[in-house]
Design a protein around this motif. Sequence first.
Motif, mmCIF file in Angstrom:
data_model
loop_
_atom_site.group_PDB
_atom_site.id
_atom_site.type_symbol
_atom_site.label_atom_id
_atom_site.label_comp_id
_atom_site.label_asym_id
_atom_site.label_seq_id
_atom_site.Cartn_x
_atom_site.Cartn_y
_atom_site.Cartn_z
ATOM 1 N N HIS A 222 22.615 0.259 30.501
ATOM 2 C CA HIS A 222 24.033 -0.082 30.696
ATOM 3 C C HIS A 222 24.385 -0.130 32.177
ATOM 4 N N VAL A 223 23.938 0.876 32.913
ATOM 5 C CA VAL A 223 24.256 0.926 34.346
ATOM 6 C C VAL A 223 23.671 -0.300 35.050
ATOM 7 N N ALA A 224 22.425 -0.642 34.703
ATOM 8 C CA ALA A 224 21.772 -1.803 35.329
ATOM 9 C C ALA A 224 22.507 -3.093 34.981
ATOM 10 N N ARG A 225 22.950 -3.201 33.731
ATOM 11 C CA ARG A 225 23.660 -4.412 33.290
ATOM 12 C C ARG A 225 24.984 -4.559 34.043
ATOM 13 N N GLU A 226 25.683 -3.431 34.233
ATOM 14 C CA GLU A 226 26.956 -3.470 34.974
ATOM 15 C C GLU A 226 26.729 -3.801 36.445
ATOM 16 N N ILE A 227 25.579 -3.396 36.974
ATOM 17 C CA ILE A 227 25.273 -3.742 38.374
ATOM 18 C C ILE A 227 25.094 -5.250 38.503
ATOM 19 N N VAL A 228 24.404 -5.860 37.522
ATOM 20 C CA VAL A 228 24.114 -7.292 37.576
ATOM 21 C C VAL A 228 25.361 -8.137 37.303
ATOM 22 N N ALA A 229 26.256 -7.636 36.450
ATOM 23 C CA ALA A 229 27.340 -8.460 35.896
ATOM 24 C C ALA A 229 28.083 -9.338 36.914
ATOM 25 N N PRO A 230 28.537 -8.808 38.076
ATOM 26 C CA PRO A 230 29.283 -9.692 38.987
ATOM 27 C C PRO A 230 28.395 -10.663 39.779
ATOM 28 N N TYR A 231 27.075 -10.520 39.671
ATOM 29 C CA TYR A 231 26.161 -11.314 40.515
ATOM 30 C C TYR A 231 25.172 -12.098 39.663
ATOM 31 N N ARG A 232 25.650 -12.655 38.551
ATOM 32 C CA ARG A 232 24.727 -13.226 37.573
ATOM 33 C C ARG A 232 23.793 -14.288 38.128
ATOM 34 N N ALA B 132 22.661 -14.473 41.279
ATOM 35 C CA ALA B 132 21.747 -13.940 42.292
ATOM 36 C C ALA B 132 20.790 -12.899 41.731
ATOM 37 N N ALA B 133 21.227 -12.175 40.691
ATOM 38 C CA ALA B 133 20.435 -11.045 40.200
ATOM 39 C C ALA B 133 20.184 -11.188 38.705
ATOM 40 N N HIS B 134 18.963 -10.896 38.274
ATOM 41 C CA HIS B 134 18.604 -10.964 36.860
ATOM 42 C C HIS B 134 18.169 -9.596 36.358
ATOM 43 N N LEU B 135 18.564 -9.289 35.121
ATOM 44 C CA LEU B 135 18.281 -7.986 34.525
ATOM 45 C C LEU B 135 16.951 -8.024 33.771
ATOM 46 N N ILE B 136 16.055 -7.092 34.108
ATOM 47 C CA ILE B 136 14.822 -6.902 33.341
ATOM 48 C C ILE B 136 14.686 -5.405 33.087
ATOM 49 N N GLY B 137 13.682 -4.976 32.346
ATOM 50 C CA GLY B 137 13.531 -3.541 32.158
ATOM 51 C C GLY B 137 12.639 -3.199 30.990
ATOM 52 N N PHE B 138 12.446 -1.899 30.807
ATOM 53 C CA PHE B 138 11.616 -1.381 29.724
ATOM 54 C C PHE B 138 12.392 -0.253 29.054
ATOM 55 N N PRO B 139 12.543 -0.309 27.708
ATOM 56 C CA PRO B 139 13.418 0.668 27.060
ATOM 57 C C PRO B 139 12.771 2.021 26.770
ATOM 58 N N GLY B 140 11.439 2.100 26.734
ATOM 59 C CA GLY B 140 10.781 3.307 26.219
ATOM 60 C C GLY B 140 10.775 4.464 27.198
ATOM 61 N N CYS B 141 10.735 5.682 26.646
ATOM 62 C CA CYS B 141 10.671 6.890 27.491
ATOM 63 C C CYS B 141 9.255 7.440 27.553
ATOM 64 N N PHE B 142 8.363 6.968 26.651
ATOM 65 C CA PHE B 142 6.971 7.430 26.685
ATOM 66 C C PHE B 142 6.186 6.578 27.679
ATOM 67 N N PRO B 143 5.213 7.184 28.369
ATOM 68 C CA PRO B 143 4.453 6.396 29.345
ATOM 69 C C PRO B 143 3.592 5.337 28.658
ATOM 70 N N GLU C 38 28.442 1.452 41.512
ATOM 71 C CA GLU C 38 28.995 1.071 42.821
ATOM 72 C C GLU C 38 27.898 0.981 43.869
ATOM 73 N N ALA C 39 26.977 1.956 43.838
ATOM 74 C CA ALA C 39 25.842 1.924 44.775
ATOM 75 C C ALA C 39 24.996 0.678 44.519
ATOM 76 N N GLY C 40 24.869 0.309 43.264
ATOM 77 C CA GLY C 40 24.091 -0.882 42.899
ATOM 78 C C GLY C 40 24.725 -2.157 43.444
ATOM 79 N N HIS C 41 26.050 -2.242 43.353
ATOM 80 C CA HIS C 41 26.735 -3.423 43.887
ATOM 81 C C HIS C 41 26.523 -3.525 45.398
ATOM 82 N N ARG C 42 26.602 -2.390 46.081
ATOM 83 C CA ARG C 42 26.366 -2.413 47.541
ATOM 84 C C ARG C 42 24.925 -2.841 47.828
ATOM 85 N N ALA C 43 23.990 -2.338 47.022
ATOM 86 C CA ALA C 43 22.569 -2.665 47.232
ATOM 87 C C ALA C 43 22.324 -4.167 47.038
ATOM 88 N N ILE C 44 22.961 -4.745 46.014
ATOM 89 C CA ILE C 44 22.767 -6.187 45.751
ATOM 90 C C ILE C 44 23.324 -7.008 46.917
#
Lengths: 102, 394
Positions: B28-38, B40-51, B113-119
């Motif tokens: 969710h946090v990553a998606r909200e970071i991407v939202a205003p910059y669709r 320029a920025a694309h969302l990817i990721g891995f959902p699992g907690c096990f290595p 907010e930190a994510g938006h600044r980073a982007i």
Amino acid sequence: MTDKRLLLISPADNVFVLRGVVEAGETIALEQGVTRVPARLGLGHKIARHAIGRGQEIVKYGAPIGSATSDIAAGSHVHVHNVKSDYTPTFALTASSEEVPL
Amino acid sequence: MRGYPRDDGRKGIRNVIAVAYLVECAHHVAREIVAPYRDAAHLIGFPGCFPNAYAQRMLTRLCTHPNVGGVLLVSLGCESFDRHALSEAIRQSGRPVQTLVIQRDGGTRATIEAGHRAIQMMRSEIADTPIVGMDLSELVVGTVCGGSDGTSGLTGNPAVGCAFDLLVDAGAVCVFEETGELIGCEDLMAARAATPELAREIRASVDKAAAYYATLGFGSFAAGNAEGGLTTIEEKSLGAYAKSGQSPISGLIKPGDVPPRGGLYLMDVVPDGEVRFGFPNISDNAEIVEMMASGAHLTLFVTGRGSVVGSALAPVIKIAANPDMYERLEDDMDVNAGRIISKGATVEEVGRAILDLTVRVAGGHPTKSEELGHTEFILTYKSFEPLGPACLPV
């Protein structure tokens, strides 16, 4: 001459592929004789080029795509109701009555 | 054509920021970071907690994909994913990278907010990435088919096969896949292998796929395939196989292996070892993601029933196999291969049109799915053994 809606992909095939929709009640000219289609057949569906016996291979693209699970008459729809995979079984849904098929 | 040069010698056809969540809890946090910059920025990721070594390798390859200019990692903090190794690999690739850790950085709001600044910072950092000329021989093109029907094997797939032949002749890398959707084609493929040893590896990969799917009880075959006139997995396979064209098969790769030189490659997507973690690729985008991990700059996607997906990071060119579907979904389709049936176009005409569009998209022209904002992405658990030596003959 066969119906222009029928496509024979490879000379070795024992099925034709439909280039367009054929409505229920329409007739189709096969190589040997004419057949009446009892129910609507969609684009890309297959009909038997000639009679296919139970257990015989269905051949399309010149290669086997499964085996007949019953005797199939020339011109009949060839699909999941009379063909099985020789690898893994096919999963299909039965359409609900309110959905018009594409 | 033009591209963005990267330190490893490859060139990108896009210059996007990848924002990667490292566990579902950070999604969710990553998606909200991407939202205003669709754009320029694309969302990817891995959902699992096990290595999982496969997921680690995939995200490493994706974050260092030639189309990626910079990376923002979003961690919850306590997940098993090795964010340190990932961040180090990205740094070594010469790309800007920053890691946000939600538990360290003050929770949801502060991290977004930190994510938006980073982007914003990263966007200005990569804005002056040089643009250089790029040749077809530097392009990696993948192909998949999804929502297949009885037209796919007659129109779209053979047309992509024709485009693949032209691309391979020009020195490009072309990758086709889904060994589970090539069941029944093993003899045909083995006959095209560059060496007898590679032919044995190809047969073994299809045997593995057949056994894997037999254990699971379902083939790679959806209900819509049957509605569209396809009866068995081997029928679907023979249609799908036409995407590979006529070129010799230069090698067999697994997800994340980057082909060493131009040619046609088959990707083995079915995990090695006992059946674990469920279905190999749970939907079409899983295949696109694996193609990207092997360096695909873009994907040629043939659809009969009408898939509307695109992808994060790499453009997807959608090729309509079914002319009736094209009429309904024209806004989503880049090419109408259905005109081979409906208007008597030749496979070669459509194949050349696909090649021309590929060159334009590589040059920056947006695809329909890019214009519509599609950036689907999915990555799940798998495990693979390394490639055998016969898979990539010199």
